[in-house]
Each structure stands twice: as structure tokens, then as C-alpha cells.
Design a protein around this motif. Structure first.
Motif, PDB file in Angstrom:
ATOM      1  N   VAL A 132      11.573  14.364  -3.511  1.00  0.00           N
ATOM      2  CA  VAL A 132      12.319  13.787  -2.377  1.00  0.00           C
ATOM      3  C   VAL A 132      11.839  14.562  -1.294  1.00  0.00           C
ATOM      4  N   SER A 133      11.537  14.151   0.028  1.00  0.00           N
ATOM      5  CA  SER A 133      10.708  14.648   1.045  1.00  0.00           C
ATOM      6  C   SER A 133      11.650  15.748   2.074  1.00  0.00           C
ATOM      7  N   LYS A 134      10.900  16.420   2.415  1.00  0.00           N
ATOM      8  CA  LYS A 134      11.566  17.556   3.335  1.00  0.00           C
ATOM      9  C   LYS A 134      12.293  16.628   4.463  1.00  0.00           C
ATOM     10  N   GLY A 135      13.502  17.165   4.906  1.00  0.00           N
ATOM     11  CA  GLY A 135      14.375  16.521   5.706  1.00  0.00           C
ATOM     12  C   GLY A 135      15.419  15.698   5.283  1.00  0.00           C
ATOM     13  N   CYS A 136      15.282  15.364   3.932  1.00  0.00           N
ATOM     14  CA  CYS A 136      16.379  14.546   3.388  1.00  0.00           C
ATOM     15  C   CYS A 136      17.693  15.392   3.019  1.00  0.00           C
ATOM     16  N   PHE A 137      18.867  14.532   3.040  1.00  0.00           N
ATOM     17  CA  PHE A 137      19.988  15.281   2.660  1.00  0.00           C
ATOM     18  C   PHE A 137      21.010  14.536   1.795  1.00  0.00           C
ATOM     19  N   GLY A 180      17.320  11.046  -7.204  1.00  0.00           N
ATOM     20  CA  GLY A 180      16.396  11.141  -6.021  1.00  0.00           C
ATOM     21  C   GLY A 180      15.121  10.911  -6.249  1.00  0.00           C
ATOM     22  N   ASN A 181      14.422  11.358  -7.599  1.00  0.00           N
ATOM     23  CA  ASN A 181      13.081  11.315  -7.759  1.00  0.00           C
ATOM     24  C   ASN A 181      12.751   9.895  -8.152  1.00  0.00           C
ATOM     25  N   THR A 182      13.773   9.272  -8.656  1.00  0.00           N
ATOM     26  CA  THR A 182      13.634   7.520  -9.074  1.00  0.00           C
ATOM     27  C   THR A 182      13.650   6.797  -7.652  1.00  0.00           C
ATOM     28  N   ILE A 183      14.567   7.146  -6.852  1.00  0.00           N
ATOM     29  CA  ILE A 183      14.409   6.571  -5.427  1.00  0.00           C
ATOM     30  C   ILE A 183      13.116   6.934  -4.727  1.00  0.00           C
ATOM     31  N   MET A 184      12.745   7.993  -4.800  1.00  0.00           N
ATOM     32  CA  MET A 184      11.071   8.118  -4.179  1.00  0.00           C
ATOM     33  C   MET A 184      10.114   7.454  -4.763  1.00  0.00           C
ATOM     34  N   THR A 185      10.041   7.547  -6.261  1.00  0.00           N
ATOM     35  CA  THR A 185       9.165   6.934  -7.000  1.00  0.00           C
ATOM     36  C   THR A 185       9.122   5.190  -6.438  1.00  0.00           C
ATOM     37  N   CYS A 186      10.289   4.803  -6.365  1.00  0.00           N
ATOM     38  CA  CYS A 186      10.341   3.238  -5.862  1.00  0.00           C
ATOM     39  C   CYS A 186       9.787   3.205  -4.573  1.00  0.00           C
ATOM     40  N   LEU A 187      10.028   3.934  -3.700  1.00  0.00           N
ATOM     41  CA  LEU A 187       9.518   3.759  -2.246  1.00  0.00           C
ATOM     42  C   LEU A 187       8.231   4.071  -2.263  1.00  0.00           C
TER      43      LEU A 187
END
Length: 189
Positions: A132-137, A180-187
Motif C-alpha cells: 500500500v502506497s504512502k499517503g493511504c489511510f 490492502g496488498n490484494t487491493i494494490m496488486t489488483c491496481l
């Protein structure tokens, strides 16, 4: 518990100043088990599960649908401005969703805003996945609900378990990071 400056409870302030202007109808406060709400999955007669009877701020119980939880994320993503109307000052949203944790804390602990976990420096004990990238919450609920806001992609992701406690051997921290990792991988794909 009433706030001295307003004479109102936190529940009253949030309901009147946020939930009503956002037209939330599936979000609110309760002090009793409510037949209109899905029951929390829990072990029968679990002594650790209690329902507070208070809606005055000391141990409030809030309910929210997945749909309105996503809207809550959108509200924060848009810094309190919905359809051209500033519901809450954007400075309040900025404070809530940026790191407020003191620098003196162990850097391996999660970085926090107000009620939100914030992705900033890598931290081994963070609830937010390493992809998950910096700035996410992200905000977490007591029964396994998770709302992740990814401003760079104008995205909110919600999951709801409605379960109190974890089965034996379940690694909650690894699981919530994997969300979160799964969401980012999809993106990224």
C-alpha cells in the motif's frame, strides 16, 4: 459523556453535522442489540463480548452498512467536500488522515492520524500492507470491518466480517495487511 463546549454527545455532534448532511440512513448509534441489524458472529456466551448500553460517548456502539462505510471513505478522500458543499473543514480531515503519532514512538509501530492508520514509513507492526502506497489511510472496526482509502487512485475498498474475535491460529495482522496488498496488486495489474 457530553462535550463541555457544546453540551452534546459525540454521537449527537457526528449525527447532526456529518451523518444527516451526507444522508446516511444505514449508519447510527445503538445501545441495545437491534433486530434490524445483522447479529455479530461470536462464540455463544462469550464473556468478552458485551454491548454497551450507552450512546453518550463513553463506549458507544456504531453500526454502518458497507455502502455507507465506502461513502465515509469518499467523504475523507474528498476532504469533507461533497458535491461542492464543505460538510466538515478540510483541515479536520487532513489532521485525521495524516500522521499524528509522536516521533518518539517505536518506528515499528503503526503510524496514526485520528482514528485512522496512515501509511507513511515502513513499520513491521502496521495494519496496512507493505504494498500500500504512502499517503493511504485505513480504519478498522471491532468486528473485522476494514476501510482502505487510496487517494492516488481515487479509490475506497471495504470489507466486512461482522465477527467478534478470531478463530484459533488466525493471524489478524497478516490478514488485514493482505487485504490492502490484494487491493494494490489488483491496481498494479
Amino acid at each position: 459523556m457530553k462535550i463541555n463546549t457544546t453540551g452534546k454527545s459525540v454521537a449527537e455532534i457526528v449525527t447532526n453535522n456529518v451523518f444527516k448532511p451526507l444522508n446516511f440512513t444505514e449508519t447510527g448509534w445503538y445501545g441495545e442489540i437491534n433486530e434490524k441489524l445483522v447479529a455479530v458472529v461470536r462464540k455463544p456466551n462469550d464473556p468478552n463480548w458485551t454491548i454497551s448500553k450507552s450512546t453518550n460517548g463513553d463506549k458507544m456502539n456504531m453500526y454502518v452498512s458497507s455502502r455507507e462505510l465506502a461513502k465515509w471513505g469518499y467523504f475523507h478522500l474528498k476532504k469533507g467536500d461533497i458535491n461542492g458543499k464543505q460538510i466538515v473543514p478540510n483541515e479536520i480531515i487532513d489532521i485525521a488522515t495524516t500522521v499524528q503519532s509522536p516521533n518518539s514512538l517505536d518506528l515499528e509501530l503503526p503510524q496514526n492520524g485520528y482514528l485512522w492508520f496512515v501509511k507513511d514509513l515502513p513499520a513491521k507492526k502496521s495494519e496496512i500492507g507493505e504494498l500500500v502506497s504512502k499517503g493511504c489511510f485505513q480504519i478498522l472496526g471491532y468486528t473485522g470491518v476494514t476501510l482502505l482509502v487510496i487517494p492516488q487512485h481515487n479509490l475506497m475498498a471495504v470489507r466486512a466480517f461482522n465477527s467478534f474475535g478470531s478463530p484459533k491460529g488466525f493471524d489478524y495482522l497478516a490478514d488485514v495487511r493482505e487485504f490492502g496488498n490484494t487491493i494494490m496488486t489488483c491496481l498494479m495489474n
